[in-house]
Scaffold this motif. Sequence first.
Motif, PDB file in Angstrom:
ATOM      1  N   VAL A 154      16.432   5.882  30.634  1.00 32.13           N
ATOM      2  CA  VAL A 154      17.235   4.931  29.879  1.00 32.13           C
ATOM      3  C   VAL A 154      17.860   3.942  30.859  1.00 32.13           C
ATOM      4  CG1 VAL A 154      19.293   4.695  28.416  1.00 32.13           C
ATOM      5  CG2 VAL A 154      17.721   6.614  28.073  1.00 32.13           C
ATOM      6  N   ASP A 155      18.002   2.702  30.458  1.00 29.12           N
ATOM      7  CA  ASP A 155      18.657   1.695  31.299  1.00 29.12           C
ATOM      8  C   ASP A 155      20.162   1.963  31.297  1.00 29.12           C
ATOM      9  OD1 ASP A 155      19.524  -0.459  32.719  1.00 29.12           O
ATOM     10  OD2 ASP A 155      18.861  -1.981  31.283  1.00 29.12           O
ATOM     11  N   THR A 156      20.681   2.385  32.430  1.00 28.07           N
ATOM     12  CA  THR A 156      22.109   2.750  32.537  1.00 28.07           C
ATOM     13  C   THR A 156      22.891   1.826  33.465  1.00 28.07           C
ATOM     14  OG1 THR A 156      21.649   4.241  34.404  1.00 28.07           O
ATOM     15  CG2 THR A 156      21.552   5.200  32.178  1.00 28.07           C
ATOM     16  N   GLU A 157      22.244   0.838  34.051  1.00 26.77           N
ATOM     17  CA  GLU A 157      22.885   0.102  35.138  1.00 26.77           C
ATOM     18  C   GLU A 157      24.070  -0.744  34.700  1.00 26.77           C
ATOM     19  OE1 GLU A 157      22.053   0.945  38.428  1.00 26.77           O
ATOM     20  OE2 GLU A 157      21.261   2.392  36.993  1.00 26.77           O
ATOM     21  N   PHE A 181      28.441   7.747  26.324  1.00 25.07           N
ATOM     22  CA  PHE A 181      27.456   8.691  26.827  1.00 25.07           C
ATOM     23  C   PHE A 181      28.074   9.528  27.939  1.00 25.07           C
ATOM     24  CE2 PHE A 181      25.247   4.884  25.374  1.00 25.07           C
ATOM     25  CZ  PHE A 181      24.313   5.412  24.497  1.00 25.07           C
ATOM     26  N   LEU A 182      27.529  10.715  28.112  1.00 22.59           N
ATOM     27  CA  LEU A 182      27.999  11.614  29.167  1.00 22.59           C
ATOM     28  C   LEU A 182      26.857  11.922  30.122  1.00 22.59           C
ATOM     29  CD1 LEU A 182      30.415  13.444  30.125  1.00 22.59           C
ATOM     30  CD2 LEU A 182      29.347  15.273  28.785  1.00 22.59           C
ATOM     31  N   THR A 193      25.464  16.845  22.835  1.00 27.73           N
ATOM     32  CA  THR A 193      24.076  16.905  22.377  1.00 27.73           C
ATOM     33  C   THR A 193      23.202  16.087  23.321  1.00 27.73           C
ATOM     34  OG1 THR A 193      24.774  17.108  20.062  1.00 27.73           O
ATOM     35  CG2 THR A 193      22.512  16.357  20.466  1.00 27.73           C
ATOM     36  N   PRO A 194      22.085  16.653  23.792  1.00 33.39           N
ATOM     37  CA  PRO A 194      21.216  15.883  24.694  1.00 33.39           C
ATOM     38  C   PRO A 194      20.758  14.584  24.046  1.00 33.39           C
ATOM     39  CG  PRO A 194      20.552  18.193  24.644  1.00 33.39           C
ATOM     40  CD  PRO A 194      21.552  18.012  23.544  1.00 33.39           C
ATOM     41  N   LEU A 195      20.722  13.530  24.816  1.00 31.93           N
ATOM     42  CA  LEU A 195      20.177  12.272  24.332  1.00 31.93           C
ATOM     43  C   LEU A 195      18.684  12.485  24.069  1.00 31.93           C
ATOM     44  CD1 LEU A 195      21.495   9.476  23.886  1.00 31.93           C
ATOM     45  CD2 LEU A 195      20.552   8.784  26.101  1.00 31.93           C
ATOM     46  N   PRO A 196      18.191  12.090  22.901  1.00 28.30           N
ATOM     47  CA  PRO A 196      16.785  12.348  22.569  1.00 28.30           C
ATOM     48  C   PRO A 196      15.819  11.848  23.642  1.00 28.30           C
ATOM     49  CG  PRO A 196      17.947  11.562  20.627  1.00 28.30           C
ATOM     50  CD  PRO A 196      18.902  11.431  21.791  1.00 28.30           C
ATOM     51  N   PRO A 199      15.818  14.607  29.871  1.00 23.28           N
ATOM     52  CA  PRO A 199      15.821  15.956  30.444  1.00 23.28           C
ATOM     53  C   PRO A 199      17.186  16.621  30.297  1.00 23.28           C
ATOM     54  CG  PRO A 199      14.834  14.379  31.966  1.00 23.28           C
ATOM     55  CD  PRO A 199      15.465  13.577  30.879  1.00 23.28           C
ATOM     56  N   GLU A 200      17.157  17.958  30.252  1.00 24.07           N
ATOM     57  CA  GLU A 200      18.396  18.739  30.228  1.00 24.07           C
ATOM     58  C   GLU A 200      19.211  18.438  31.484  1.00 24.07           C
ATOM     59  OE1 GLU A 200      21.073  21.480  28.527  1.00 24.07           O
ATOM     60  OE2 GLU A 200      19.268  20.589  27.697  1.00 24.07           O
ATOM     61  N   TYR A 201      20.532  18.497  31.337  1.00 24.72           N
ATOM     62  CA  TYR A 201      21.478  18.242  32.430  1.00 24.72           C
ATOM     63  C   TYR A 201      21.388  16.805  32.964  1.00 24.72           C
ATOM     64  CZ  TYR A 201      22.188  23.230  32.183  1.00 24.72           C
ATOM     65  OH  TYR A 201      22.463  24.488  31.726  1.00 24.72           O
ATOM     66  N   THR A 202      21.121  15.891  32.036  1.00 28.62           N
ATOM     67  CA  THR A 202      21.200  14.477  32.414  1.00 28.62           C
ATOM     68  C   THR A 202      22.136  13.758  31.440  1.00 28.62           C
ATOM     69  OG1 THR A 202      19.163  13.896  31.189  1.00 28.62           O
ATOM     70  CG2 THR A 202      18.938  14.458  33.532  1.00 28.62           C
ATOM     71  N   LEU A 203      21.612  13.128  30.421  1.00 34.33           N
ATOM     72  CA  LEU A 203      22.409  12.288  29.530  1.00 34.33           C
ATOM     73  C   LEU A 203      22.624  12.944  28.167  1.00 34.33           C
ATOM     74  CD1 LEU A 203      20.777   8.833  30.344  1.00 34.33           C
ATOM     75  CD2 LEU A 203      23.005   9.688  31.126  1.00 34.33           C
ATOM     76  N   TYR A 204      23.863  12.801  27.676  1.00 29.61           N
ATOM     77  CA  TYR A 204      24.262  13.429  26.423  1.00 29.61           C
ATOM     78  C   TYR A 204      25.127  12.466  25.616  1.00 29.61           C
ATOM     79  CZ  TYR A 204      23.014  17.832  28.761  1.00 29.61           C
ATOM     80  OH  TYR A 204      22.344  18.823  29.420  1.00 29.61           O
ATOM     81  N   THR A 205      25.271  12.794  24.332  1.00 32.29           N
ATOM     82  CA  THR A 205      26.329  12.201  23.513  1.00 32.29           C
ATOM     83  C   THR A 205      27.362  13.292  23.250  1.00 32.29           C
ATOM     84  OG1 THR A 205      25.094  12.712  21.496  1.00 32.29           O
ATOM     85  CG2 THR A 205      24.857  10.496  22.413  1.00 32.29           C
TER      86      THR A 205
END
Length: 228
Positions: A154-157, A181-182, A193-196, A199-205
């Motif tokens: 995902v573009d996070t910059e 986002f977390l 909840t993982p962002l659809p 990967p696990e342990y990256t981005l969540y809501t």
Amino acid sequence: MNTTDDFESFKNNNRSLLFKIKEYEYSEGRLDLDSEFNATFKYLSNLLLHARVLDVRLDSNMYKLLSWTDKETLEPYGILVKFEDINANFPLIYGHKLLLKNMGGVYETYNQRDEFYIAINQNFIFLQSECRQGLGDDRIIYEDLCRSQGAKPVDTENWIMFALEANGNRTFYDPVTEKVFLWAPDHNFNFITPLPGQPEYTLYTINGIHTFTDYVETLAQQWLEWVS
């Protein structure tokens, strides 16, 4: 509960902070909340109207200590906030600036309950001088994880980090959509909840929280539930 008790409780719960301070003083203070803030952040406004306020000087730095009484323990709990000049060149959203203007950024907390789950163990919340844009060095780790698991990064910059947990988890908002986002490479949370597709342990809501305003108001509701 009086304001001397508030400061003594804050001091006893933040010994590492006060250990570095050569001198301090405090006096009765106040917050001036404007009508736009009150209308935008109704729960937070209500919470702040219940706060006991101290103006606190730690060496040459000025803060406000905002305290409430826990309805079960009857002990004070609260936050140390700092007001700063807002950097016009840093792309904070309007609601974030409105919050900083009225309440300041959260520099420290004390006597927080586990029930205040989105504020626990945060090094700071909202404070502009600590905000950063993008994932920084973790972007490489994130892209490597995506590559190894066949996920599209995902573009996070452009995201704005506005809260940092002691273990490195970070909370962001997208300045365009204001969605929250977390980034949580180290967590055992049950409220995210993982962002659809990520990967696990990256981005969540965060469950129940969509925008920055939702985050602020949820935090305020958690604190309000325990006000005596």
